[in-house]
Design an enzyme around this catalytic site. Structure first.
Site, PDB file in Angstrom:
ATOM      1  N   THR A 145       0.814  -1.215   0.000  1.00 52.03           N
ATOM      2  CA  THR A 145       0.000   0.000   0.000  1.00 52.03           C
ATOM      3  C   THR A 145       0.851   1.270   0.000  1.00 52.03           C
ATOM      4  O   THR A 145       1.736   1.421   0.834  1.00 52.03           O
ATOM      5  CB  THR A 145      -0.891   0.008   1.259  1.00 52.03           C
ATOM      6  OG1 THR A 145      -1.616  -1.209   1.305  1.00 52.03           O
ATOM      7  CG2 THR A 145      -1.847   1.190   1.245  1.00 52.03           C
ATOM      8  N   GLU A 146       0.559   2.163  -0.936  1.00 51.58           N
ATOM      9  CA  GLU A 146       1.217   3.471  -1.024  1.00 51.58           C
ATOM     10  C   GLU A 146       2.746   3.332  -1.078  1.00 51.58           C
ATOM     11  O   GLU A 146       3.473   4.210  -0.649  1.00 51.58           O
ATOM     12  CB  GLU A 146       0.817   4.371   0.156  1.00 51.58           C
ATOM     13  CG  GLU A 146      -0.685   4.569   0.312  1.00 51.58           C
ATOM     14  CD  GLU A 146      -1.299   5.419  -0.787  1.00 51.58           C
ATOM     15  OE1 GLU A 146      -0.546   6.123  -1.485  1.00 51.58           O
ATOM     16  OE2 GLU A 146      -2.532   5.358  -0.957  1.00 51.58           O
ATOM     17  N   LEU A 147       3.165   2.180  -1.615  1.00 52.74           N
ATOM     18  CA  LEU A 147       4.583   1.896  -1.779  1.00 52.74           C
ATOM     19  C   LEU A 147       5.339   1.888  -0.439  1.00 52.74           C
ATOM     20  O   LEU A 147       6.555   2.098  -0.389  1.00 52.74           O
ATOM     21  CB  LEU A 147       5.229   2.903  -2.733  1.00 52.74           C
ATOM     22  CG  LEU A 147       6.121   2.309  -3.835  1.00 52.74           C
ATOM     23  CD1 LEU A 147       5.375   1.269  -4.652  1.00 52.74           C
ATOM     24  CD2 LEU A 147       6.654   3.386  -4.775  1.00 52.74           C
TER      25      LEU A 147
END
Lengths: 404, 429
Positions: A145-147
């Site tokens: 998630t979100e890198l």
């Protein structure tokens, strides 16, 4: 050789409705289905469908030389199924070309990695199952998630069968090193590809910004920058230009009028005439790289969000912290009590967007948070979220009392 | 007897206790045969001739000028809130607007006639600086000569500083007796020194009035101390509540609910409420603390509560309309009102009518008239925690008390207060 990797994040959360104290214990669910439908329909029309069509056209035109990758969340796929089945079908069409790689992540686009390892693994597996069934693709590349990435993720990703992980090319980790090189995770067991954030964000954030010194961004200008990148490599090793961005960049964040679609259409043509450039999937790194890349350790979590590129977009203030801690406690309890009927709703609450809306960061980033938020203030986002959690808790409580 | 009453708030437009109090007393006065011409901060030049009890719930409208057609149209609107909307009334004190120039001329003329030069200087200073609320107060005062010309009445009854300038003008022109009702002073609201201009207006209004009605002994002492109003001129009439048929308990949560209900401002002590919640939730994690209302401390209180990491222990409702307030009272068990300074405080009375046990600040007017409520110093967290613990540890006791609260509250109705008001009117007429 310079390999250009396009990776698009495709995600939409289930936005909460104005769930108030009086709704607690009732039958209604927590989500603003009218708003969610509206957004899915709008983004499909403005972004997903036209971009899918364009990519399909490009893939056909270049006969396998144009390759891209996607990470599609479960919460989006579910909502496309409900509100825009034709869009879902068009993603499946793309998958059929064989030129699209699908990556693994958490089904609910959650922060579960930070708060519940078991839940994290559950959500990753649920996502894998979806991708395999829907797109007939078995992911070997993982992006959280979100890198958000730190060393520990490599361990779990490996156990879950992944061989490549994506992360942000943040200077605080890279130091003098370039994000153009492939790396290995801290233990040397997985490949690590890092986002080239300057060029990625030139497209994703700055493309239509009239205050930006490089405005307008033409394909010529962009390709000119890319042309210079290979100069850093003297021994002929392969480089990877990782252009990672939200898929909504095309048509939603950057409107059609900005010329974003023309940009995307023209770019492959300009790049593919150069014999030292090719398009690649993230997983191609496994075959392409014939030497042992340097290892990079991420002892602290790094993300692709805001200026800080840390967790502060989701966990900086008291509201975000109390909301998150409470969420995972209650989720744990739902699990322990075997209240399976409550599981799906609370998992939808694990989507990281909910705490993102509670951010109170100012300046530039605060604007971005506000742009995405369906609420008037971060406090409102907190209050409705907490009320929804309170509803889950109340339902558990009633069962507890009933059992006694 | 006919009273010209000027107030800033009236149901269904409610922002605080003032509207509830005005409604309660007006209804009972009508019942006892008093006629009331009511003036509100409307955009149009209108008044509400209240003659029978039902008029309190659906005020008929009269235009000052002859605009029969418009008048008929407005009076045909069945929903009161819509009617108010048409007249340019909205639920905030910022509602008042009219052509400023005309009013300014009118007031200038008046200033030369009356002796209260300084008082008007304060107002015109604000007018020139374009501050909305003060401008509206000034404008309301400015249109009073028009009302004085058209209406006939025996005395003028005005409520709180927003309408004092209007009252003073009416008295100056008509020489009719003026009653200034004080529901809250700037000292209560500000929790400190407050706005000098408002002090000036409160002082002048109270000094110009023939009699002053205070909502409590607490307020009577306050205005005697701070504004040097002689005790001989002050009459105390405690507020009451207007809940006639409170419903039974209708829970939202199976576990007890402890309520804060009111504006979230320094004056109301919401931070003390949070401190109590923090200590109680340690031992009774199943309990729910609910903060209902909004105000200038809202953000701060939300952040503070989140920082205490009390999970879902403290919830917020935001601003609640009247029906929701009653719904919340049906769902609650204990109400805490840790006001730093509360001239009266109708909320605990309403809570009691719904069988909710109140813990109230000794610095409140309502504490003077209720026996069964727990009375504490607003800063005494220990004592509040002790009482809440006691109540939570014995649910049977909590139920018994609820019944007692209901019984006591049902004896505190507006009819007695209205009787006192009429006696005061008779002193002057």
């Amino acid at each position: 050789m310079l390999h250009v990797i396009f990776y698009f994040q495709v995600h939409q959360p289930y936005r909460l409705r104005n769930f108030n104290v009086f709704d607690v214990g009732g039958k209604g669910d927590y989500f603003n289905n009218v708003l969610n439908r509206e957004i899915i329909e709008r983004v499909s029309q403005k972004s997903y469908l036209p971009t899918n069509n364009l990519l399909l056209k490009l893939i056909e035109k270049y006969e396998g030389r144009f390759r891209i990758s996607f990470s599609v969340t479960g919460t989006l796929v579910e909502q496309l199924g409900l509100y825009s089945p034709e869009t879902l079908k068009s993603f499946m069409e793309l998958a059929k070309t064989g030129c699209v790689e699908f990556m693994g992540e958490t089904y609910y686009h959650s922060l579960a990695f930070l708060f519940g390892k078991e839940e994290f693994i559950f959500q990753v597996r649920k996502h894998r199952k979806m991708v395999e069934e829907l797109f007939g693709f078995s992911p070997v590349v993982f992006r959280n998630t979100e890198l958000i990435y730190q060393d520990e993720i490599a361990d779990i990703a490996e156990e879950e069968g992944f061989r490549v992980v994506l992360a942000e090319g943040a200077e605080k980790v890279l130091g003098h090193r370039s994000p153009l090189y492939p790396y290995k995770t801290y233990n040397g067991r997985l490949f690590l590809l890092l986002k080239y954030y300057r060029l990625s964000d030139d497209i994703a954030f700055r493309f239509s910004d009239r205050g930006w010194i490089e405005y307008p961004l033409t394909v010529d200008k962009f390709v000119n920058w890319i042309d210079k990148l290979p100069l850093i490599e003297k021994e002929g090793r392969d480089l990877f230009l990782n252009l990672f961005m939200d898929y909504e960049t095309f048509g939603e964040h950057q409107w059609e009028e900005s010329g974003i679609f023309r940009f995307l259409e023209k770019l492959p043509e300009e790049l593919l005439v150069r014999d030292f450039i090719s398009f690649a999937w993230p997983s191609d790194v496994i075959e392409i790289v014939k030497y042992e890349p340097e290892r990079i350790s991420f002892p602290q979590p790094v993300s692709w969000a805001d200026m800080e590129r840390d967790l502060s977009a989701w966990l900086a203030n008291e509201m975000q912290q109390n909301a998150t801690v409470t969420l995972y406690e209650i989720l744990e309890k739902v699990h322990a009590m075997g209240a399976d009927d409550l599981m799906e709703s609370i998992r939808k609450l694990t989507t990281s967007d909910h705490v993102y809306y509670m951010s109170t960061k100012y300046f530039q980033d605060g604007d971005v948070h506000k742009y995405f938020s369906p609420y008037g203030t971060p406090e409102e986002a907190y209050i409705y979220f907490l009320n929804a959690l309170s509803d889950v808790r109340e339902k558990l409580r009633r069962r507890e009392i009933h059992e006694i | 007897m006919r009273v010209l009453m000027v107030t800033w708030e009236f149901p269904p437009l409610i922002t605080g206790g003032l509207a509830l109090a005005c409604y309660g007393m007006v209804k009972e006065l009508l019942k006892k045969g008093i006629e009331i011409d009511l003036i509100l901060p409307t955009r149009d030049l209108v008044y509400f001739p209240l003659r029978k009890v039902e008029d309190a719930d659906d005020p008929p409208v009269k235009f000052l000028e002859n605009v029969e057609k418009k008048e008929r149209e407005v009076n045909r609107i069945s929903e009161v809130i819509k009617k108010f909307e048409v007249l340019g009334l909205v639920p905030s004190p910022e509602a008042y607007l009219s052509p400023a120039g005309v009013m300014r001329e009118m007031l200038k003329e008046l200033e030369e006639k009356v002796s209260l030069k300084k008082f008007f200087e304060v107002l015109s200073w604000s007018l020139e600086r374009g501050e909305d609320l003060f401008r509206k107060v000034y404008e309301m005062a400015g249109r009073m000569p028009l009302y004085a010309e058209k209406l006939s009445f025996d005395l003028v009854h005005v409520h709180d500083w927003l309408t004092y300038p209007a009252g003073v003008v009416l008295k100056e022109i008509t020489r009719k007796p003026l009653i200034a009702h004080i529901h809250a002073t700037e000292f209560d609201r500000a929790g400190g020194s407050g706005d000098g201009r408002i002090h000036e207006i409160e002082y002048t209004g109270l000094s110009s009035a023939d009699l002053v009605i205070a909502v409590s002994e607490f307020t009577a002492r306050m205005i005697a101390d701070r504004y040097l109003v002689p005790f001989s001129k002050i009459r105390v009439v405690h507020n009451a509540h207007s809940i006639e048929f409170p419903g039974g308990k209708r829970r939202i949560f199976v576990d007890p609910v402890i309520l804060f209900l009111g504006r979230i401002t320094l004056q109301k002590g919401p931070d003390y409420f949070l401190k109590v919640s923090e200590r109680i939730l340690k031992d009774f994690p199943e309990v729910h603390f609910v903060v209902a209302g909004t105000g200038d401390m809202f953000r701060k209180i939300v952040h503070l509560s989140a920082g205490m990491k009390l999970r879902t222990g403290v919830l917020f409702t935001g601003f609640l309309e009247r029906k929701k307030v009653e719904k919340l009272l049906e769902a609650a068990d204990i109400l805490i009102m840790p006001s730093v300074s509360e001239p009266f405080g109708i909320v605990p009375l309403e809570a009691m009518a719904y069988g909710v046990v109140p813990i109230i600040s000794k610095k409140s007017g309502v504490a003077e008239i209720v026996n069964n409520a727990y009375k504490v110093e607003f800063w005494d967290i220990d004592r509040m925690v002790e009482i809440v613990r006691f109540l939570l540890s014995d649910r049977k006791k909590l139920e018994d008390l609820a019944y007692k609260m209901k019984e006591e509250a049902m004896g505190i109705q507006w009819s007695r207060a209205a009787g006192k008001l009429i006696n005061i009117y008779q002193e002057l007429v």
